[in-house]
Scaffold this active site. Structure first.
Site, short mmCIF file in Angstrom:
data_model
loop_
_atom_site.label_atom_id
_atom_site.label_comp_id
_atom_site.label_asym_id
_atom_site.label_seq_id
_atom_site.Cartn_x
_atom_site.Cartn_y
_atom_site.Cartn_z
N ASP A 298 0.88 -1.17 0.00
CA ASP A 298 0.00 0.00 0.00
C ASP A 298 0.92 1.23 0.00
O ASP A 298 2.10 1.13 0.35
CB ASP A 298 -0.87 -0.03 1.26
N ASP B 264 -1.47 -0.93 5.84
CA ASP B 264 -1.65 -0.38 7.19
C ASP B 264 -3.10 -0.16 7.56
O ASP B 264 -3.38 0.36 8.63
CB ASP B 264 -0.89 0.96 7.31
N ASP C 157 -7.13 -2.84 3.45
CA ASP C 157 -6.21 -3.82 2.87
C ASP C 157 -6.48 -5.22 3.41
O ASP C 157 -5.80 -6.17 3.02
CB ASP C 157 -4.75 -3.46 3.22
#
Length: 1230
Positions: A497, A863, A867
């Site tokens: 990410d 984080d 996700d």
């Protein structure tokens, strides 16, 4: 098989409504095949009798293979007649699940139900409940699969999901069918059919977890082995194995129990919410949230945690969707419009339907009634059908691990078991030939059966993983799925990410570029410390946002917050009662702060907001400046989008160049605009449409913000690149920003080309299309030194730079179009795809899965809870956040940067090599010992218990406990360790070492018989003991006794066993040493002090026993003293064996260059899908397609697929793939 006759028909019955039912099915990943069966009492009775006769063994087999239970007890039938359903997954695992069909009876309700088939039970004409109730019996047939309930639809002839409102409902249906609430009777019917609105996770009792572990096939075989050994008096080692196995099982049960408790605590509060609903003809009613049903009208009082998914129909509210997005940013929700068309409500709202939906688990932090009553929402989904329910289900039912090591290990164990069976029949034949009593014959043959499969194997592998877990814990990486540690050793692609992972969490203000008179003015830098001067730009930054004041703290999007802080203005609370029904919402007021620049305006009141939408790429507000009679409109958003709504003459002519100047440097650029409204009435402002407000604006300028890379990012990406581990960026941010971050972090190496892929959905008369646009590469650009400057260009890639020197970049929208219409093209692009921007959570999960289909071992580092789906889907998901949704991630790093990724890969590689070493050692240990036993069985002999004990306890057990202690090598090698057991080097290693030990043992066995002092002790054991008066190591033993030469079965003392034992012991030490490989994946063997000491001690002890003259020791171990020269011969033979085995293993079998040369010479290539594609594309001169033009519109490399793959044209496999993109779980819905 019994499943055959009805398969095709049953598949059709389950899948017939896939498109209509929006892809909802029993599994989150793959659609299962469904087979119907009817139980036969005669078959059940026969199975019961057989189970009793086999002492429960048949029931154990049925536990392992549920499909066999169904095929044995039932006969195939249609789903409509079935009382048992067998589900089979369509993935590579082909797993079976057995489900009983149960019935619900509406007659149990406390009020009368009409039995007239023409009268609907519920008011919703789309509801499956009306089609599922069998009249006049008033019953429904149901199955429960992975916490989701399905009912049999008699009209459609298929099972359908309940617990949700059908997506076919239009906006009109939702407002008019459910707007006034459900009747009490309909609520009761829905409660019975849909079940409670609860996400209940049972804390598994310890005894149940223990039983599940113990019933593993290997542990059952281990129990049989240990029982046999204990019956033969081999107590010490058996007890040690039992203790070790017990510890291993306890550790596994503890991990599972901890996960169960953690998940239970996560969802426990969800089921205890008190809610207020509106019941038709009865008014407001308070009840527990578990009693909610789809269609109920939920009243939102104020601060409130959503116990279900609901669609807002009246008023608006502000939500904290941190549970879903990973960021606690307030999100404004608006009511569903009152449209009269029959279009499904989601289709009417297009991709923005989420702005009306309040998701389960999210928090209402502020409500804004419309003035016509309280804020109301219609319950859409309950229980495990909700967003939070799907998250919990993804944790409860994870996708099985498809790791070659585990499948190969099972195959290898079966092979070793087969060797054991061969040895069993060998022993049986020998003992029967010599007419040994049947009891002794069976016992001795069964001992041979247990020799080849080492019972210590599962405990040894588990302990190795525990060591790796402890080392990770020291690096502050915590693991809830220990078996994935080995998989980390195979990772060759890592998805990252961007925001908060590669870059810092927040944005920093860099400056503003005001515009006036169609020209950009001097840049105002925030680093100067000077206050932003008053003007329309300052007013826009102070008021054009979605910030709210909650408990005296300003909350909202970090970008909005930074922008507002840059003005030095402050927000005031009007102290109005926001939650009182019937009142209008408060209007936020902004005033200059003490550090703000001098302003002629005392306050700005925000009268109305048009919230930001990712599809619209803008937001706007209507405000009133204190002391000014008219109103002002301010807009902010993506620069290109804002410029469209501005008067052309107000936009500077060099706007594109100026914008590119900042975006290519990785800056986040926001444009602002303004207009004065002519209307002067507040009532007119409330009714203005967005289209009228957002027009004829004046361009005010640009706001420049920067998102800095974390200091650890660049070195970590460089380390991964040097280790030939591919890195990918998967972000929700802007594509141009993502490309720049990738270049600045050197994820895209200097000199590499970037190709932007853009795809468009098919429209009425226009087919789906894909275009490629090459991005120029310049080392530096204006504004920043040593950073990438990447203006768009039209160049093609030079012929010499083809291959891996180009990277594809695309948005989530393009990915979705490629997935649905150009799937074969998508696979080509993924081989060199590096940047995926504007990706939704569902698309992130899908992307990870597509990489896995290309045979990549995928790591995912993120984080946020957005996700979470991808973290769970990846072979190794690493969360940098400890938020509740990240409980689904197998690994969590307490240090919030990507340094954890190489740490995890290093430990994974070390753990994998250790697992291979232990597996090879224990396999060879069983074979080495087995060869010796087979030789002794030839003359009806065995090794003594203490002989076994020294080899098993002192050497093997200690080796297994300490071999995995070797730490990971600090530098990542540019290649991975072997990932499969059934590979030529490993199989050859086992085969050659088996040959070596076989040759040495057979030669020793035959040589000892040729010695002048040899006698057949096993034929004359009693006589030998009586006549052996001189315990001498140098004399010869005379054949001076008399008696009948009769075999003594099961005897131990002999020259053969005395010779073979030290050879076998030395051999075990040899393989332990040569299989404990150090570099390049582990530190050298000498760094593992305990293991080195134990191995050296074992070698010394064996030499001591070999050359000792202690009569007590020899009697205890049941040895016969031999002459010194023979003992020296044994030692020389063992050392020679060590040298040969070490040379072959290290110089040949572990010689990577040699194997690469062999592969090249014989034309062996990797069968991994991505390698096959790489070879194809490298040989294709037309790829990448940047130098071709397919249209006259000037676009670079336009490609149109006129026969794109729709469901009618696509092969069956691709239809299945497309089905995965439908909204079958909440990640895609988001």
């Amino acid at each position: 098989m019994a499943e055959g006759p009805g398969k095709a028909k049953l598949l059709t019955e389950w899948q017939s409504g896939e498109g209509e039912n929006d892809g909802r099915n029993a599994f989150s990943q793959n659609l299962p095949e469904v087979f119907g069966y009817h139980t036969q009492n005669l078959r059940r009775a026969l199975c019961l009798v057989t189970s009793m006769l086999t002492c429960g063994v048949l029931q154990l087999v049925f536990y392992w293979r549920p499909e066999w239970r169904v095929w044995s007890n039932c006969v195939p039938c249609t789903l409509q007649e079935a009382d048992t359903v067998l589900l089979r997954t369509t993935d590579e695992f082909q797993r079976y699940m057995r489900k009983k069909v149960f019935c619900l009876y509406l007659a149990t309700l406390k009020f009368p139900i009409s039995k007239n088939s023409k009268e609907p039970l519920v008011a919703d004409r789309h509801s499956v409940i009306n089609q599922a109730v069998m009249k006049p019996e008033l019953k429904l047939r149901c199955i429960q699969v992975q916490k989701i309930r399905y009912v049999w639809d008699y009209l459609e002839k298929r099972f359908q999901k309940v617990g949700l409102l059908e997506d076919s409902n239009s906006c009109y249906d939702i407002h008019h069918t459910f707007g006034l609430g459900l009747t009490s009777e309909e609520q009761e019917v829905r409660r019975l059919v849909c079940g409670p609105n609860a996400i209940e996770v049972e804390i598994q009792p310890i005894w149940k977890l223990l039983v599940k572990q113990v019933l593993n096939p290997f542990y059952v075989f281990q129990a049989f082995t240990l029982t046999l050994w204990l019956s033969q008096g081999y107590i010490e080692y058996s007890v040690a194995i039992i203790i070790l196995t017990f510890i291993s099982i306890v550790l596994s049960v503890y991990d599972l129990r901890q996960q169960s408790v953690k998940l239970h605590n996560l969802v426990e509060d969800h089921n205890k919410v008190q809610v207020t609903i509106f019941v038709k003809d009865k008014g407001l009613q308070e009840l527990k949230s578990r009693l909610l049903v789809p269609g109920d009208i939920l009243i939102l009082p104020g601060k409130f945690q959503m116990p279900c998914d609901a669609v807002l129909i009246d008023g608006s509210c502000v939500m904290n969707e941190g549970m879903l997005t990973g960021e606690s940013i307030p999100v404004t929700k608006t009511p569903l419009s009152h449209t009269d068309n029959t279009m499904p409500w989601k289709s009417h709202s297009l991709e923005d339907y989420r702005k009306h939906v309040l998701f389960c688990g999210t928090e209402v932090i502020q409500v804004r009634p419309s003035g016509q009553g309280p804020v109301r929402a219609v319950v859409l989904q309950t229980g495990y059908n909700t967003a939070k329910g799907d998250l919990v289900r993804s944790i409860l039912y994870p996708r099985p691990l498809n790791f070659k090591l585990y499948s190969d290990a099972f195959k290898f164990m079966v092979f070793l078991a087969c060797l054991g069976v061969v040895a069993f029949f060998y022993g049986l034949g020998i003992y029967m030939y010599h007419e040994i009593p049947p009891r002794d014959t069976a016992t001795m043959a069964l001992i041979l059966l247990t020799v080849t499969v080492p019972p210590v194997l599962p405990a040894a592998l588990t302990i190795g993983i525990v060591y790796a877990q402890k080392r990770l814990k020291k690096q502050k990486i915590f693991c809830i799925s220990p078996q994935r540690i080995n998989m980390c050793g195979q990772i060759n692609l890592v998805c990252f990410d961007k925001t908060g992972t590669l870059t810092e969490d927040g944005l920093d203000l860099w400056g503003t570029v005001p515009a006036a008179d169609s020209c950009f003015q001097e840049v105002h830098s925030f680093a100067s410390g000077k206050a932003l001067p008053w003007g329309p730009l300052c007013a826009a930054m102070a008021s054009c946002h979605s910030l709210i004041l909650l408990d005296g703290t300003i909350q909202g999007d970090p970008l909005d917050l930074k922008m507002f802080e840059g003005t030095a203005w402050k927000m005031e609370d009007n102290n109005m009662d926001l939650y009182k029904f019937g009142t209008s919402n408060s209007n936020p007021t902004i005033r200059p702060g003490p550090k703000a620049s001098q302003s002629p305006v005392e306050a700005i009141t925000i009268l109305r907001q048009f919230p930001f939408s990712s599809s619209l790429q803008r937001m706007s507000v209507i405000t009133q400046l204190a002391g000014v009679g008219h109103f002002h409109v301010y807009m902010k958003g993506a620069p290109e989008m804002v410029a469209r709504f501005c008067k052309p003459e107000s936009v500077p002519k060099n706007f594109p160049q100026e914008l590119r100047n900042y975006t290519v440097q990785g800056f986040r650029v926001i444009a602002l605009a303004h207009r004065a409204l002519k209307t002067g009435r507040l009532s007119e402002v409330e009714n203005l449409e967005r289209e009228k407000v957002e027009s004829e604006l004046t361009f005010l300028g640009l706001l420049i913000m920067e998102n800095r890379l974390k200091k650890e990012t660049k070195p970590v990406l460089k380390e991964l690149s040097e280790a030939h581990i591919r890195t990918i960026m998967v972000t929700g941010d802007n594509l141009q920003t993502a490309i720049t971050v990738a270049k600045n972090s050197e994820m895209i190496s200097p000199g590499s080309q970037v190709i932007i892929v853009e795809a468009n959905e098919p429209e009425e008369h226009v087919p789906a299309s894909v275009s490629w646009q090459l991005v120029e590469n310049q080392e530096t650009g204006p504004g920043k030194k040593n950073e990438a400057y990447i203006p768009l260009g039209n160049n093609s890639i030079p012929e010499g730079e083809r291959g891996s020197h180009y990277h594809f970049a695309m948005s989530g929208k393009t990915y979705q179009v490629l997935f649905q219409h150009f799937y074969s093209l998508l696979l080509k692009i993924l081989v060199n795809g590096t940047i995926f921007a504007r990706m939704s959570p569902g698309q992130k999960s899908s992307l990870v899965e597509e990489f896995q289909k290309l045979n990549y071992y995928v790591g995912m580092c993120g984080d946020g809870a957005n996700d979470c789906g991808a973290l769970k889907m990846a072979h190794a998901g690493i969360s940098l956040s400890e938020q509740e949704a990240s409980v689904a991630s197998p690994f969590t790093s307490k240090v919030a940067n990507i340094e954890c990724v190489p740490h995890l890969i290093r430990e994974g590689r070390a753990a994998l090599v250790s697992s291979f070493g232990i597996f090879k050692y224990l396999t060879m240990y069983g074979i080495i010992q087995g060869v010796g036993i087979l030789l002794l069985y030839w003359q009806l002999q065995i090794f003594g218990n203490y002989q076994y004990l020294v080899q098993d306890m002192v050497i093997t057990l200690m080796v297994c406990l300490t071999m995995s202690w070797t730490h990971a090598y600090p530098k990542l090698a540019p290649y991975r360790p072997a990932g499969q057991l059934l590979s030529p080097p490993l199989l050859l290693s086992i085969f050659l070492n088996t040959c070596f030990t076989g040759i040495v043992q057979v030669c020793a066995f035959l040589s000892v018989k040729q010695q002048p002092w040899y006698c057949e002790v096993y034929r004359y054991s009693e006589c030998f003991r009586a006549n052996q008066s001189n315990f001498s190591t140098n004399g010869s033993v005379e054949r001076n006794w008399t008696g009948n030469a009769t075999l003594v079965p099961g005897s131990v003392v002999s020259f053969e066993s005395t010779t073979l034992w030290p050879i076998i012991t030395f051999n075990c030490i040899t393989v332990a040493f040569i299989f404990s490989k150090g570099k390049p994946f582990r530190k050298p063997i000498y760094s593992n002090y305990t293991f080195s000491f134990l191995l050296t001690s074992a070698f010394g002890m064996t030499i001591f026993i070999l050359f000792s003259d202690s009569e007590d020791l020899y009697q205890k171990l049941e040895f016969i003293p031999t002459i010194t020269s023979w003992r020296v011969s044994i030692l020389v033979a063992s050392l020679t064996h060590f040298c040969v085995a070490f040379f072959v293993e290290d110089a040949v079998l572990q010689n990577r260059e040699l194997w690469l040369l062999i592969k090249k010479e014989f034309g062996f290539y990797s069968k991994s899908q991505y390698r096959i594609w790489q070879r194809k594309l490298a040989a294709d001169p037309t790829w990448p397609p940047t130098n071709r033009t397919y249209s006259d519109d000037g676009k670079n490399g336009l490609y149109i697929n006129r026969g794109y793959e729709d469901p009618e044209q696509a092969p069956e496999g691709k239809v299945k793939l497309r089905g995965q993109t439908t909204e079958q779980h909440f990640w895609t819905r988001l």
